[in-house]
Design a protein around this motif. Structure first.
Motif, PDB file in Angstrom:
ATOM      1  N   ARG A  54      21.306 132.836   6.569  1.00 51.44           N
ATOM      2  CA  ARG A  54      22.204 131.989   7.352  1.00 51.44           C
ATOM      3  C   ARG A  54      23.364 131.555   6.485  1.00 51.44           C
ATOM      4  NH1 ARG A  54      20.396 126.293   9.976  1.00 51.44           N
ATOM      5  NH2 ARG A  54      20.415 125.718   7.771  1.00 51.44           N
ATOM      6  N   LEU A  78      20.363 133.309  19.841  1.00 46.45           N
ATOM      7  CA  LEU A  78      20.104 131.904  19.533  1.00 46.45           C
ATOM      8  C   LEU A  78      20.200 131.067  20.796  1.00 46.45           C
ATOM      9  CD1 LEU A  78      19.732 129.754  17.224  1.00 46.45           C
ATOM     10  CD2 LEU A  78      22.241 129.546  17.246  1.00 46.45           C
ATOM     11  N   ALA A 107      15.453 128.010  13.904  1.00 45.62           N
ATOM     12  CA  ALA A 107      16.754 128.413  13.377  1.00 45.62           C
ATOM     13  C   ALA A 107      17.170 127.605  12.160  1.00 45.62           C
ATOM     14  CB  ALA A 107      17.816 128.291  14.474  1.00 45.62           C
ATOM     15  N   LEU A 112      15.612 130.895  17.335  1.00 46.99           N
ATOM     16  CA  LEU A 112      16.270 132.158  17.026  1.00 46.99           C
ATOM     17  C   LEU A 112      15.313 133.298  17.359  1.00 46.99           C
ATOM     18  CD1 LEU A 112      18.669 133.709  15.744  1.00 46.99           C
ATOM     19  CD2 LEU A 112      17.432 133.557  13.555  1.00 46.99           C
TER      20      LEU A 112
END
Length: 522
Positions: free
Chosen positions: A11, A37, A64, A42
């Motif tokens: 990320r 998402l 996420a 996610l």
């Protein structure tokens, strides 16, 4: 990723693009092919059997923020096609976060038969495989070349439907190879079929995006609306080089044709044409694309770019009027119409109107602010030309050719027609049935496939002139009478002739036996 070891996914923080190190999501070495998402969930799909040491085949759900695997999401896409290893190639989550669609190389999901595509209810705990399946992705297409052929999926903005783009080569129309299809999210059952299908004629579709009332589509295709030829342009085929958009209601192309080419603006070393558009994504400011070539819209765009919303246009749908009262227009002489007041059951005053732009006319149908009509007096068009003219209730404007893609069609054969919800319903010579084709007013494109409507009790071969008025077909006939009959295109039998009534007998001034008839509210 940015110099930090990450075995997918990683990320990046906003703005500064540094790796966010607290996200730990690791597969067993297989590719993660797609992600979606929703909120802090996610969803990931790919060619893996483990995520963070937890068994998951093809699809998983992660936190996420942290990358932690959600243990309540137990969905496995297994049994690869043609003896290969299974994987998920594409996925998307509905805007409300309740339904996940997955596509790829699998034949089972949680032990249930699902050929290349499945819907998952992710609002339940645990997630469950929905009672939704189709056999249209079961046949092999070209098995030795395309292990699977579902390439991309995308939900509409409201989540009511999703679209699927495929490659695959030959095998259509029995299978949805090299096609764009629409599916209703709330449909249930097995052996489902698409709401509509747009075949390219043996060329790949690799990216889809449903937004703005259209479906954007990208790939290695040369035509859309092209089911009648393989690897060549057939009757109805519309030129679209690798990029296009279709009406979300009908699947018909709209008048948007930027083309995947740089033309003369391609720099030395650039690639003008490649097989793949990897992604189409509608952002807040435009439509973004990623591809394996460097041209778009006659300009150089190195592998990626964006069509800005600024300066674009809204596709305005046009349809038959919904008014229950208005006027029937009847061709009573060359260049002449008679306007007759009509309240749905009875006729009123007549007015003869001289229309010098409307000569040698055949069948005609109304669509919002214009009419489409068959012009039987254009040089080079022995089967008539499909024209359009603006119409304000008084004057028919100068005609123009509705589209340069309709010259394959025998327009002169039409004996009457009307437009309703993107379909041109018509009767024609040589047939005793009521037919329809899709018809796109934004571009004037005629659908390449003729469909037959299920009816009973009406002699359609005798019909001359048609209109749709408040749920009924109003039609003339060779006997000169004007009739109406209820019409429900969603019913198993759309028209029952036993319900037809005679509205008017022929008179000295009005004989309802010409294809040149339409209804308008002004």
């Amino acid at each position: 990723l940015q110099g930090v070891c990450r075995r997918q996914p990683g990320r990046l923080g906003p703005g500064h693009r540094a790796v966010v190190v607290d996200l730990v999501g690791r597969s067993d070495g297989g590719n993660i092919r797609d992600m979606a998402l929703h909120g802090n969930w996610l969803y990931i799909g790919g060619a893996f059997n483990w995520i963070n040491g937890t068994p998951h085949t093809g699809v998983a759900r992660l936190n996420a923020s942290t990358g932690d695997v959600d243990p309540t999401f137990v969905v496995n896409a297994t049994v690869g096609r043609h003896g290969t290893s299974s994987y998920v190639w594409t996925l998307d989550i509905s805007p409300d976060g309740t339904t996940l669609v997955i596509g790829g190389n699998f034949r089972e999901v949680n032990g249930l038969p699902r050929e290349q595509i499945a819907l998952i209810d992710v609002s339940t705990n645990p997630a469950t495989v929905l009672d939704w399946s189709t056999q249209k992705f079961a046949p092999p297409c070209v098995a030795t070349t395309f292990t699977h052929y579902v390439q991309d999926v995308d939900f509409s903005d409201d989540g009511s439907y999703f679209v699927v783009g495929t490659n695959g080569g030959s095998g259509w129309p029995a299978a949805y190879c090299d096609a764009l299809t629409r599916w209703e999210t709330d449909a249930r059952g097995s052996n489902l079929e698409a709401t509509w299908v747009n075949f390219t004629g043996n060329d790949s579709i690799t990216a889809v995006e449903a937004a703005d009332g259209v479906v954007y589509v990208g790939g290695h295709f040369r035509w859309l609306n092209n089911p009648n030829r393989s690897d060549a342009k057939g009757p109805g085929g519309i030129d679209r080089l690798g990029i296009g958009a279709v009406n979300a209601s009908t699947g018909m192309p709209v008048n948007w044709n930027p083309r995947r080419t740089a033309g003369a603006n391609l720099p030395s070393g650039g690639v003008n044409w490649g097989p793949t558009v990897s992604v189409l994504w509608r952002g807040s400011d435009g439509l973004y694309f990623g591809q394996d070539s460097d041209g778009m819209g006659g300009e150089y765009h190195g592998r990626m770019g964006m069509f800005p919303l600024a300066g674009g246009r809204v596709v305005q749908p046009k349809n038959a009027t919904t008014a229950s009262t208005g006027y029937l227009y009847l061709g009573t002489a060359n260049g002449e119409l008679t306007k007759v007041a009509f309240d749905g059951t009875s006729l009123g005053a007549e007015q003869v109107m001289n229309q010098p732009n409307f000569t040698h006319a055949g069948a005609v149908w109304q669509a919002t602010d214009r009419i489409f009509w068959v012009n039987n007096n254009v040089s080079g068009y022995p089967n008539g030309r499909l024209d359009a003219s603006m119409f304000n209730g008084h004057t028919i404007g100068a005609p123009w050719e509705a589209s340069g893609y309709n010259d394959w069609f025998n327009a002169k054969s039409l004996r009457g027609g009307f437009l309703l919800d993107g379909r041109l319903y018509y009767v024609r010579s040589g047939s005793s049935a009521l037919h329809y084709r899709y018809f796109e007013t934004d571009g004037g494109y005629l659908g390449a496939t003729e469909f037959t409507v299920s009816t009973q009790g009406v002699s359609w071969s005798a019909v001359r002139g048609m209109a749709w008025v408040a749920g009924k077909i109003v039609y003339g006939a060779t006997d000169g009478r004007l009739r109406s009959v209820p019409f429900d295109p969603t019913a198993d039998v759309a028209v029952d002739g036993s319900e037809a009534v005679v509205l008017a007998e022929p008179t000295a001034t009005l004989t309802w036996s010409t294809p040149t008839m339409f209804f308008a509210d002004k």
